[in-house]
Design a protein around this motif. Structure first.
Motif, short mmCIF file in Angstrom:
data_model
loop_
_atom_site.label_atom_id
_atom_site.label_comp_id
_atom_site.label_asym_id
_atom_site.label_seq_id
_atom_site.Cartn_x
_atom_site.Cartn_y
_atom_site.Cartn_z
N UNK A 91 135.05 40.78 63.42
CA UNK A 91 134.33 41.25 62.12
C UNK A 91 133.47 42.45 62.78
N UNK A 92 133.67 43.61 62.49
CA UNK A 92 132.42 44.85 62.99
C UNK A 92 131.37 45.02 62.10
N UNK A 136 117.03 39.34 66.05
CA UNK A 136 117.23 37.83 65.94
C UNK A 136 118.36 37.92 64.89
N UNK A 137 119.50 37.08 65.26
CA UNK A 137 120.42 36.78 64.25
C UNK A 137 120.84 35.35 64.63
N UNK A 138 121.39 34.63 63.55
CA UNK A 138 121.91 33.33 63.58
C UNK A 138 123.25 33.18 63.24
N UNK A 139 124.40 32.69 64.06
CA UNK A 139 125.40 32.36 63.85
C UNK A 139 125.99 31.08 63.89
N UNK A 140 126.73 30.76 63.19
CA UNK A 140 127.08 29.21 62.81
C UNK A 140 128.75 29.20 62.43
N UNK A 151 135.04 28.76 59.43
CA UNK A 151 134.47 30.02 58.83
C UNK A 151 133.22 30.20 59.70
N UNK A 152 133.09 31.70 59.73
CA UNK A 152 131.79 32.18 60.45
C UNK A 152 130.71 32.64 59.46
N UNK A 170 131.25 35.78 57.19
CA UNK A 170 132.17 36.68 57.82
C UNK A 170 133.54 36.50 57.97
N UNK A 171 133.85 35.58 57.26
CA UNK A 171 135.35 35.31 57.05
C UNK A 171 135.77 33.88 57.68
#
Length: 585
Positions: free
Chosen positions: A501-502, A510-514, A523-524, A532-533
């Protein structure tokens, strides 16, 4: 305070020998003139002096004609020149033609009388007289216990024993929830002219089940005088139960509120972050009074956190306690967080209490394992612990990490939550040994972390399951601002999931990803709620092992992360939207 001596505006005597010896001769600033009474009138005899208005009198100066000393006096004060209060008895002036001083505790009055009880001759006399006026001081106030306590109202009870030398123009009660209230806080006030005595004031707009600190006060031209502080708890709505019940043995507490707007559904056993500091929470509250009470880092475990009933304790992990900078980060396991209504907690703090080691601990203490339930398989706050070569897992699984070298990566205090690890983009990374607790081959799970990127490059953030290139879970960054996650079921190319995913990665932000697996759907999410998909994982998924790499790809060099990583967690649960939002907020 020094007295200010002034000349009275008038004088009246019980008798006058002649006009040449009138009473006013005692206030004409002339040591050659005198008041003399009629012969045979002494003792007793008297002369009083009018100050023109009510004042705070703390002393007198009197000169007696040299032929009439020694002369003995009682000093008396009156508001009306009729009823007299004796403030000094038996004052003897034995030196003549000299102003002699006598001081006493300040008394309010307009008139001062020299009541002569003995004299060398049979008449009273006074050559010169001055009144010592005590400066106005702030009123003296005492605060009594609060009464008539209800969910949102109460009555403050106050007494003014001393007005400070003039009537008070304002009086009232003030209160807050943090301690040492002033008129800058909430208050109930009346304006007028007030003397000594007791008064009450209504307190309104209070919150149910809240602990309050209260002081009475009064004001005159010298300023505000405050009474001592008293404390009370308002009742809960409906007035039932044990409102605001107090945890036995603790001296102080403050209410903490979880905003209902952050909670979309009820959550159970939720680890909430409590950040203490000088400007924290939605309202930028100053809770530095907690540090003022505890005095040093060594007392950090002299705290307790309870549910809204004020007595049921929650488990607490102290991620970091920094007394010098008045900041602390606590993880509190809350049994139940409501939706549709705020959830209240109470933080107790008391330097004289024993360390609360049954419920509160540092990351290295076994008690903190209770903060993270059995769903959590890895929780690392990414701080150096126990040394610069390691990071610690706060769960019972002890999935601690080892850096490639001491200080590689280096710890930073500029983390998203307290400390974090700062990867240099060259050769920094962390490994966590393979452990069965990290087996994510089957079942639901969630991998989450905070990241700040300082350089756009191809690099890894998180890899689980090393040794065989395709039997792995990868989360990585590409140099074109993309986020990529990859998984494979059988270890045979190509990847079963290779999702790019661009335009989702930002520099120095700061970003949080799960990454969440629910059934066979992976799923992200970004920042709690941005989807994000998703992909469907076909077939049986099997990791090669359960080793973890943080900050690089496991299988090749040159792909190291340049930036920060913080709060990395692995749980064997597909975290709900409400859970993810609450964690992000």
């Amino acid at each position: 305070m020094a007295l200010s001596y002034e000349i009275p505006v008038n004088a009246v005597a019980e008798s006058v020998y002649s006009a040449a010896y009138a009473a006013v001769k005692a206030i004409d600033s002339n040591m050659g003139t005198h008041w003399f009474g009629l012969s045979g009138h002494c003792p007793p005899s008297w002369i009083y002096f009018d100050l023109g208005s009510k004042k705070r009198i703390g002393g007198v100066k009197a000169a007696i004609f040299s032929s009439d000393v020694p002369q003995t006096h009682n000093i008396q004060i009156s508001d009306d020149a009729s009823s007299w209060e004796t403030v000094v008895s038996g004052w003897v002036v034995s030196v003549g033609n000299t102003l002699k001083e006598k001081t006493f505790p300040a008394v309010e009055g307009r008139y001062i009388r020299l009541y002569i009880t003995a004299s060398k001759r049979t008449y009273g006399t006074c050559t010169e007289f001055r009144a010592g006026i005590s400066p106005v001081t702030a009123p003296t106030v005492t605060t009594q216990a609060v009464t008539d306590i209800a969910p949102t109202t109460a009555t403050g009870n106050v007494t003014i024993p001393d007005t400070g030398g003039e009537n008070c123009s304002k009086r009232g009660v003030c209160w807050n929830t943090t301690g040492n209230p002033t008129v800058a806080d909430s208050k109930s006030e009346e304006v007028g002219s007030f003397g000594t005595g007791a008064f009450t004031r209504p307190m309104t707009g209070l919150s149910p089940g809240q602990h309050y600190y209260v002081k009475g006060y009064a004001y005159n031209s010298a300023g505000y005088g405050y009474g001592g502080q008293v404390e009370f708890d308002t009742n809960l709505d409906g007035g039932g139960g044990n409102p605001g019940a107090w945890l036995s043995g603790w001296a102080k507490r403050v209410r903490l509120t979880i905003d209902q707007n952050d909670i979309d559904a009820a959550l159970a056993n939720f680890p909430i972050l409590v950040h203490l500091g000088t400007s924290v929470g939605r309202n930028s509250d100053d809770v530095s009074f907690v540090f003022d009470e505890l005095e040093n880092d060594a007392n950090r475990k002299k705290i307790a956190v309870t549910t809204s009933n004020g007595q049921t304790q929650c488990y607490v992990e102290i991620e970091k306690w920094d007394h010098a900078n008045e900041q602390a980060w606590l993880w509190v396991k809350v049994p139940s967080v409501a939706s549709g209504a705020d959830t209240d907690l109470y933080l107790y703090y008391d330097k004289n209490h024993a360390d609360n080691t049954d419920y509160v601990g540092d990351p290295s203490d076994a008690v903190v394992h209770n903060v993270w339930d059995t769903n959590f398989k890895l929780v690392t706050h990414m701080r150096d612990d126990p040394d610069t070569s390691h990071i610690r897992d706060s769960t019972v699984n002890a999935n601690d990490g080892t850096k490639v070298g001491a200080g590689e990566p280096a710890v930073t205090v500029a983390g998203k939550i307290a400390d974090a690890q700062d990867f240099d983009g060259d050769n920094d990374y962390i490994t966590i040994p393979s452990d069965a607790s990290l087996n994510l081959s089957t079942g639901d799970w969630t991998i989450s972390f905070w990241v700040r990127i300082d350089e756009l490059k191809n690099c890894g953030f998180f890899a689980l399951g090393t040794g065989v290139h395709y039997k792995t879970i990868y989360i990585q960054q590409a140099r074109d601002e993309s986020i990529i996650w990859m998984m494979d079921a059988d270890g045979i190319p190509p990847w079963d999931i290779y999702h790019v995913v661009g335009d989702v990665v930002a520099i120095e932000t700061w970003m949080k990803f799960e990454l969440v697996r629910s059934g066979n759907t992976v799923t992200m999410y970004k920042n709690g709620s941005i989807n994000l998909g998703s992909d469907v994982l076909a077939g049986t998924y099997q990791l090669n092992n359960y080793e973890v790499y943080l900050g690089r790809w496991y299988f090749d060099t040159g792909y190291e992360h340049n930036g920060f990583l913080d709060e990395i967690r692995v749980a064997i649960s597909a975290r709900s939207a409400a859970w993810r939002k609450a964690c992000y907020e």
